[in-house]
Enzyme design. Structure first.
Site: not given
Ligand code: NAP
Length: 311
Positions: A59, A83, A127, A151, A155
């Protein structure tokens, strides 16, 4: 070198499992949750039976736990894929502390832990740190952050708190992330266009989709070849090209063969939302390409590949 990946069971984290499979470095995959059975199946299908699907519980809101894991495993790099990513839910006032904790304080924890051992933090931002100013040219790394929602604000705080620790960092801002894993726009639209005769999608928000696999490849390239040495800082990474969510959906429909669904453009105000999303948040990727010699795929080519992987 031992490299710790957080949020390994999310979209980017799972792509990191795939692209690092042949690495000479040791990757340790961590998350708060267990790997989803659907993701396990997909991992095996895409990367074979010998893919590392183990998840060590970590965590990232717990600094002591991070310190212990870094010490125990002699970790020299952390790649933070964890995140709070639900943009709409982040707007609920009662959730603010939680979102700030995960998107700002937790990355600071990781930075502190890496600073203490002289290591590197690779952190992913968004972004959505832009969007509050009216512009229509791609956003550069040093441009002032103008987030329009919780959000993006949290970030941006995360980036600032990492920088304040004095750690060596690579912050990669990315956009409109999708993959074969978890929940994302492509999966949602694949379902909707398969079942609905007609669908309206906004055309007044412009950005660039990013296949999480391509982002994972870029991170791998930077780490495997130690390209980060002397080159730390903020970088932008999305796929090449520009589109609206409407254009994105049209291509999803075409590649999936869901031509029976009539996709129509509409304005954002037809879909009242708790959060104001950026009208224009295209990222300028000149710096990442020049610094690390990365060739970035065009967004439709990557989308085609991802949809092929679903079939
Ligand atoms: N998704 C987008 O469209 C997007 C766009 C721009 C930037 N980003 C950035 O790209 C990165 C990756 O995004 P993603 O879409 O791959 O994210 P994601 O699919 O939501 O995966 C995030 C992972 O982090 C886990 N998590 C939550 N709380 C936690 C904690 N306290 N300690 C450790 N792990 C934890 C989540 O578990 P749970 O599922 O149980 O919560 C999930 O497995 C992030 O930094 C995000 O802000 C994403």
């Amino acid at each position: 070198m031992n490299i710790l990946v957080t949020g390994a069971n999310g979209q980017l984290g799972n792509e990191m499992r795939i692209v690092t499979k042949g690495s000479t470095d040791k990757y340790i995959f961590t998350d708060v949750c267990d790997e989803h059975p659907e993701s396990l199946e997909m991992l095996h299908r895409l990367a074979g039976d010998d893919i590392d699907t183990t998840t060590t519980k970590l965590d990232i809101t717990n600094l002591d736990a991070i310190r212990a894991m870094v010490k125990e495993n002699d970790v020299k790099v952390i790649v933070n894929c964890a995140a709070w990513t639900n943009v709409d839910d982040a707007e609920a006032p009662e959730k603010y502390d939680l979102v700030e904790m995960l998107n700002a304080k937790a990355p600071e924890n990781l930075a502190v832990a890496m600073k203490e051992v002289g290591g590197l933090l690779v952190h992913i931002s968004t972004d959505y740190v832009f969007g509050g100013d009216p512009y229509n040219t791609p956003c550069k790394e040093d441009q002032k952050g103008t987030p329009t929602g919780v959000y993006g604000i949290t970030k941006l705080h995360g980036e600032q708190r990492i920088q304040a620790t004095g750690v060596d960092y690579i912050i990669l801002r990315t956009a409109w992330l999708y993959s074969e894993f978890g929940k994302n726009f492509v999966k949602t639209m694949l379902n909707l266009t398969a079942t609905k005769p007609q669908l309206k999608v906004v055309f007044d928000q412009t950005g660039t989709p990013t296949y999480a696999y391509d982002l994972a490849c870029a991170i791998y390239e930077i780490l495997e070849n130690r390209k980060y040495e002397g080159n730390t800082g903020i970088y932008h990474f999305s796929n090449e090209g520009v589109c609206s969510w409407y254009d994105f959906t049209k291509m999803i429909t075409e590649y999936a063969g869901h031509t029976a669904c009539d996709v129509l453009p509409c304005y954002s105000d037809e879909f009242p939302s708790k959060v104001k999303r950026p009208a224009y948040s295209v990222l300028d990727k000149t710096k990442v390409k020049e610094m690390f010699g990365i060739r970035i795929p065009y967004w439709t080519d990557s989308l085609k590949q991802c949809i092929k992987n679903f079939k």
